[in-house]
Design a protein around this motif. Structure first.
Motif, PDB file in Angstrom:
ATOM      1  N   THR A 236     -44.879 -58.444 -55.126  1.00  0.00           N
ATOM      2  CA  THR A 236     -44.356 -59.013 -53.892  1.00  0.00           C
ATOM      3  C   THR A 236     -42.933 -59.495 -54.110  1.00  0.00           C
ATOM      4  OG1 THR A 236     -46.577 -59.753 -53.260  1.00  0.00           O
ATOM      5  CG2 THR A 236     -44.711 -60.746 -52.093  1.00  0.00           C
ATOM      6  N   ASN A 237     -41.993 -58.942 -53.336  1.00  0.00           N
ATOM      7  CA  ASN A 237     -40.600 -59.368 -53.404  1.00  0.00           C
ATOM      8  C   ASN A 237     -40.445 -60.717 -52.711  1.00  0.00           C
ATOM      9  OD1 ASN A 237     -37.537 -58.599 -51.802  1.00  0.00           O
ATOM     10  ND2 ASN A 237     -37.741 -59.027 -53.971  1.00  0.00           N
ATOM     11  N   HIS A 242     -36.223 -60.569 -57.144  1.00  0.00           N
ATOM     12  CA  HIS A 242     -37.292 -61.358 -57.751  1.00  0.00           C
ATOM     13  C   HIS A 242     -38.653 -60.972 -57.164  1.00  0.00           C
ATOM     14  CE1 HIS A 242     -33.999 -63.762 -59.288  1.00  0.00           C
ATOM     15  NE2 HIS A 242     -33.574 -63.958 -58.042  1.00  0.00           N
ATOM     16  N   PHE A 243     -39.648 -60.810 -58.053  1.00  0.00           N
ATOM     17  CA  PHE A 243     -40.983 -60.395 -57.643  1.00  0.00           C
ATOM     18  C   PHE A 243     -42.039 -61.283 -58.300  1.00  0.00           C
ATOM     19  CE2 PHE A 243     -38.455 -56.726 -56.814  1.00  0.00           C
ATOM     20  CZ  PHE A 243     -39.100 -55.997 -55.819  1.00  0.00           C
ATOM     21  N   ILE A 244     -43.123 -61.512 -57.566  1.00  0.00           N
ATOM     22  CA  ILE A 244     -44.346 -62.059 -58.140  1.00  0.00           C
ATOM     23  C   ILE A 244     -45.305 -60.887 -58.339  1.00  0.00           C
ATOM     24  CG2 ILE A 244     -46.353 -63.529 -57.744  1.00  0.00           C
ATOM     25  CD1 ILE A 244     -43.834 -65.073 -58.376  1.00  0.00           C
ATOM     26  N   GLY A 271     -47.623 -63.136 -63.019  1.00  0.00           N
ATOM     27  CA  GLY A 271     -46.351 -63.572 -63.571  1.00  0.00           C
ATOM     28  C   GLY A 271     -45.166 -63.185 -62.710  1.00  0.00           C
ATOM     29  N   TYR A 272     -44.002 -63.111 -63.354  1.00  0.00           N
ATOM     30  CA  TYR A 272     -42.722 -62.885 -62.681  1.00  0.00           C
ATOM     31  C   TYR A 272     -42.110 -61.574 -63.159  1.00  0.00           C
ATOM     32  CZ  TYR A 272     -37.704 -63.247 -61.779  1.00  0.00           C
ATOM     33  OH  TYR A 272     -36.414 -62.992 -61.389  1.00  0.00           O
ATOM     34  N   ALA A 273     -41.471 -60.845 -62.231  1.00  0.00           N
ATOM     35  CA  ALA A 273     -40.747 -59.622 -62.578  1.00  0.00           C
ATOM     36  C   ALA A 273     -39.424 -59.587 -61.836  1.00  0.00           C
ATOM     37  CB  ALA A 273     -41.575 -58.386 -62.232  1.00  0.00           C
ATOM     38  N   TRP A 281     -37.627 -56.010 -65.701  1.00  0.00           N
ATOM     39  CA  TRP A 281     -38.151 -56.864 -66.762  1.00  0.00           C
ATOM     40  C   TRP A 281     -39.189 -57.809 -66.168  1.00  0.00           C
ATOM     41  CZ3 TRP A 281     -37.364 -62.232 -66.754  1.00  0.00           C
ATOM     42  CH2 TRP A 281     -36.335 -62.717 -65.953  1.00  0.00           C
ATOM     43  N   HIS A 282     -40.117 -58.227 -67.018  1.00  0.00           N
ATOM     44  CA  HIS A 282     -41.154 -59.151 -66.543  1.00  0.00           C
ATOM     45  C   HIS A 282     -41.593 -60.076 -67.667  1.00  0.00           C
ATOM     46  CE1 HIS A 282     -44.433 -56.154 -67.960  1.00  0.00           C
ATOM     47  NE2 HIS A 282     -44.564 -57.233 -68.698  1.00  0.00           N
TER      48      HIS A 282
END
Length: 471
Positions: A236-237, A242-244, A271-273, A281-282
């Protein structure tokens, strides 16, 4: 007298024509632009470039001014020529910053330098009357994975564009929904292995001069069963790049003739990507619970990190690291094997034409547990090749690793050292797919040569048919 700027939608390429007429005059008929949209499909290529594949026909009779030459270079995608023309144009007394930014942004975009192109187009579109450049900006935001910003930009221009362009915007909106929806996956493999218990093929074990004869149950055992995975993921942007990210799955293997080796693992990751047109990257924490023959066997938790970027348009570099804490349910097993595992890898992948991808990788791992004789360090290399044809596809991977343990083995008073070999291969034939499921024939071979030969040297091979589908 100022020159008027007339814009048309860029789609795959920005175009702008400088009309030689006063500000309030309409451009002459022979300078009308004709665009025919032939393909509104959105496709992912081997390097995850989910850009719309749109073909455009243009008919634009042009003069011989510098502005006309700039336009011809843009239409012809002659970026080397455009760079020369822009340098010349910038030296003119009547240099127009908007035209320069527009053309330079197009060139940056062709080079995959979307951040610079977006900044230039944001300057151009400060004039809200320039609708088509605003559309181009939305497309570039989409390509750069800035989905929320792309949606906002598409919404700004949607009502100002003709019906044909609105159709294209709806295609982009649908592509964003597909990229962010829950992605279920299902994999089923029929598996046949000749060494399900990972046993040495030696019938006699020699320890410090003493010989022990293994019973039949301690020899390699064959097994037949089904390996499976059921999972789902969602990205999800949340703004910018930034994405979850979230992922859950259940995977395991069930043998109908050797149920004592049945396994099930339940895993969850959240997490975060960060993604854009060139890199990904994540940082993702994870937890796993493992069952062996329906009893809880072990649980793992840790964190993984990945960084991947394009070195060249057809060359990708990826690095990854993970840290795992291992905990076993059985007290006797926990006394020896509770500990941590650190894994690191570096991979280079190269696209060879439209149908082949080759890769090479280097791996490092550290398995540090309570019993130092069971702790080890491993270094390995990988080579692989994949072919994705319209009908036939296949891939093969070969791996070699050297594993050194950290203390003398309990039985031999000697440090164990292993050499590991592995080959994985698969092939499939797309015409026999059914409702999105494509069967593939797989082969896996593993061999370990240990200096403590009779106890730890072993080999196994498995042939299995798999069915996989991502929804």
């Amino acid at each position: 007298m100022m020159k008027s700027l007339y814009f048309v939608p860029a789609l795959a390429l920005p175009i702008m024509v400088m009309a030689q007429s006063p500000v309030n005059e309409l451009p002459p008929n022979d300078e009308q632009r004709f665009l025919e949209i032939k393909d509104l499909a959105v496709a992912d290529d081997l390097l995850n470039q989910d850009n719309p594949n749109i073909e455009i026909d243009r008919a634009m009779p042009l003069g011989s001014t510098l502005e006309d030459e700039l336009t011809r270079a843009l239409v012809g995608k002659d970026w080397a020529r455009l760079e020369v023309l822009l340098a010349k144009y910038q030296q003119q007394d009547n240099f127009d910053q908007t035209l320069y930014d527009y053309a330079l942004g197009a060139m940056h975009r062709s080079q995959g330098r979307h951040k610079q192109a977006i900044k230039l187009y944001q300057n151009v579109t400060s004039d809200e009357s320039l609708v088509y450049p605003s559309f181009d900006l939305a497309v570039m935001l989409f390509e750069d994975k800035q989905y929320r910003a792309a949606e906002q930009q598409f919404n700004k221009v949607y009502d100002k564009l003709p019906a044909q362009m609105q159709t294209i915007i709806r295609q982009y909106r649908n592509a964003i929904k597909r990229a962010e929806r829950v992605q279920p996956r299902l994999s089923l493999n029929y598996e046949e292995t000749d060494n399900v218990n990972n046993a040495s093929s030696a019938s006699i074990i020699e320890i410090n001069g003493a010989k022990f004869i293994k019973d039949s149950d301690s020899m390699p055992q064959s097994a037949h069963g089904v390996r499976y995975e059921i999972g789902a993921s969602k990205d999800t942007n949340i703004g910018g790049n930034h994405f979850i990210v979230a992922d859950v799955d259940v995977d395991g293997v069930a043998y109908w003739d050797m149920p004592t080796y049945d396994e099930v693992t339940l895993g969850a990751r959240f997490g975060y990507a960060n993604r854009d047109v060139k890199r990904y990257w994540h940082i993702i924490p994870f937890v796993e619970q493992n069952w062996l023959e329906s009893d809880k066997y072990s649980r793992h938790h840790g964190i993984s990190a990945t960084y991947s970027f394009k070195v060249l348009p057809d060359l990708q570099m990826s690095t990854s690291f993970s840290h795992t804490q291992k905990r076993y349910e059985n007290d006797r097993t926990a006394m020896r094997h509770d500990g941590r595992v650190n894994l690191g890898s570096l991979t280079l992948s190269k696209q060879l034409g439209n149908r082949y991808v080759a890769y090479a990788g280097f791996d490092l791992s550290e398995d540090k547990v309570k019993d130092l004789s069971e702790s080890s360090e491993r270094r390995g290399v990988r080579l692989g090749l994949a072919h994705y044809g319209e009908s036939f596809g296949g891939r093969v991977m070969m791996r070699y690793a050297k594993r050194d343990f950290l203390a003398d083995n309990f039985w031999y008073d000697e440090i164990r050292r292993d050499k590991e070999y592995q080959v994985n291969a698969a092939m499939w034939y797309n015409p026999i797919s059914y409702k999105g499921f494509t069967p593939s024939l797989n082969y896996r071979y593993q061999k370990i040569n240990s200096n403590l030969d009779s106890m730890y040297s072993r080999s196994s091979q498995a042939i299995f048919v798999s069915l996989e589908r991502s929804f």
